[in-house]
Enzyme design. Structure first.
Site, short mmCIF file in Angstrom:
data_model
loop_
_atom_site.label_atom_id
_atom_site.label_comp_id
_atom_site.label_asym_id
_atom_site.label_seq_id
_atom_site.Cartn_x
_atom_site.Cartn_y
_atom_site.Cartn_z
N LEU A 274 -0.94 -3.37 3.74
CA LEU A 274 -2.08 -3.55 4.64
C LEU A 274 -1.71 -3.27 6.09
O LEU A 274 -0.63 -3.68 6.56
CB LEU A 274 -2.61 -4.99 4.53
N HIS B 156 -7.06 -2.23 7.34
CA HIS B 156 -7.42 -3.16 6.27
C HIS B 156 -7.85 -4.51 6.85
O HIS B 156 -8.79 -5.15 6.35
CB HIS B 156 -6.24 -3.41 5.33
N GLN C 44 -14.83 9.13 -0.70
CA GLN C 44 -14.71 7.97 -1.59
C GLN C 44 -15.91 7.04 -1.43
O GLN C 44 -16.49 6.56 -2.42
CB GLN C 44 -13.41 7.22 -1.26
N LEU D 44 -5.57 5.06 11.13
CA LEU D 44 -4.57 4.24 10.44
C LEU D 44 -4.62 4.55 8.94
O LEU D 44 -5.69 4.67 8.34
CB LEU D 44 -4.83 2.76 10.67
N SER E 293 -1.88 3.95 5.25
CA SER E 293 -0.57 3.55 4.72
C SER E 293 0.36 4.76 4.68
O SER E 293 1.58 4.63 4.82
CB SER E 293 -0.73 2.97 3.32
#
Ligand code: PAF
Length: 271
Positions: A24, A28, A144, A175, A177
């Site tokens: 996260l 997130h 998505q 941002l 991951s």
């Protein structure tokens, strides 16, 4: 997880849900904060879903930090974290998939065959297990979000889907991951993705509506700084149909490679 949800529902509580693949970051946390406002109970899931990764993609090295994730989730007031393992999500005989047949084509679906069937299927399964009233997703993953809105409408799922604007670094990088894969030099160059999309936005604000010209404006900034443009396209922001002219609300979507790292971003135009 299901027992927890049914008990909350029996008490008349509204359940807000943030599905994640973990590791996260502040994006997130923004989703969790928004979800916190949306319901009396906040659930998140942490599950690196193998069915949305293609052969040769980064499933094995996808970054993980469950302890850090649970700390961040607790700090935002999450009530429960659902952290299933692969075997409990996909039994040996699993063979049922959910697909948005048109929306999953092209863009990320073109470069990552099967990706959106994996996403839609796991989110459908998570909705059946977590039984949320509202689920919150980031707008960075624009396609998505469109696929999931379609799935919920087409399959009469009683879940509200909420999109939250992308959280960015000071230089504009969205941002993700996957930013953790970037070398320092790649990280510097990665800012070109948002800069290019912003250049197209500025050209549109100045009156340009021709898609080819807007794409050229973005490409002129992005192409010299990245290793490869996977796609750079202008689409209708509702249907994701290709546009040759911005005569309705539109979105420019891009995926680029820096080394082996693939990053995506998007920019709305005309709304
Ligand atoms: O956006 C993500 O992190 C994933 O695609 C999701 C929605 C959690 C499904 O695995």
């Amino acid at each position: 997880m299901l027992a927890w949800s049914e008990a909350a529902r029996a008490r008349g509580e509204r359940i807000a849900f943030v599905p994640t693949m973990g590791f996260l970051h502040a994006g997130h946390v923004r989703l969790l904060e928004e979800a916190r406002r949306q319901g009396q109970r906040l659930a998140l899931s942490v599950f690196v879903n193998p069915t949305q990764f293609g052969p040769g993609e980064d499933l094995a090295r996808y970054p993980r930090d469950l302890d850090g994730d649970l700390d961040k989730a607790a700090a935002t007031g999450a009530d429960v974290a659902f952290v299933p393992d692969v075997a409990s999500m996909y039994g040996p005989h699993a063979q049922t998939f959910v697909e948005a047949r048109q929306l999953q084509k092209g863009l990320c679906g073109g470069s990552r065959p099967g990706h959106f069937a994996g996403v839609a299927t796991v989110v459908c399964k998570l909705f059946n297990i977590v039984r949320p009233h509202v689920a919150v997703f980031g707008e960075k993953d624009f396609q998505q979000l469109a696929v999931l809105r379609r799935m919920v409408a087409d399959l009469n799922m009683p879940v509200e889907i909420l999109g939250v604007p992308t959280v960015r670094e000071p230089d504009g990088l969205a941002l993700s991951s996957r930013n953790s894969y970037l070398s320092p030099a790649e990280r510097q160059r990665a800012a070109a993705l948002h800069a290019g999309l912003s250049a197209a936005h500025a050209r549109h604000a100045a009156g340009e509506t021709n898609a080819a010209a807007l794409i050229a404006a973005a490409s002129a900034v992005i192409a010299p700084r990245v290793d490869r443009i996977d796609y750079l396209e202008l689409r209708d922001s509702e249907t994701l149909a290709p546009l040759s002219n911005v005569d309705r609300p539109a979105v420019m979507l891009a995926a680029i490679f820096l080394g082996t790292t693939r990053l995506i971003d998007n920019q709305r135009l005309g709304c």
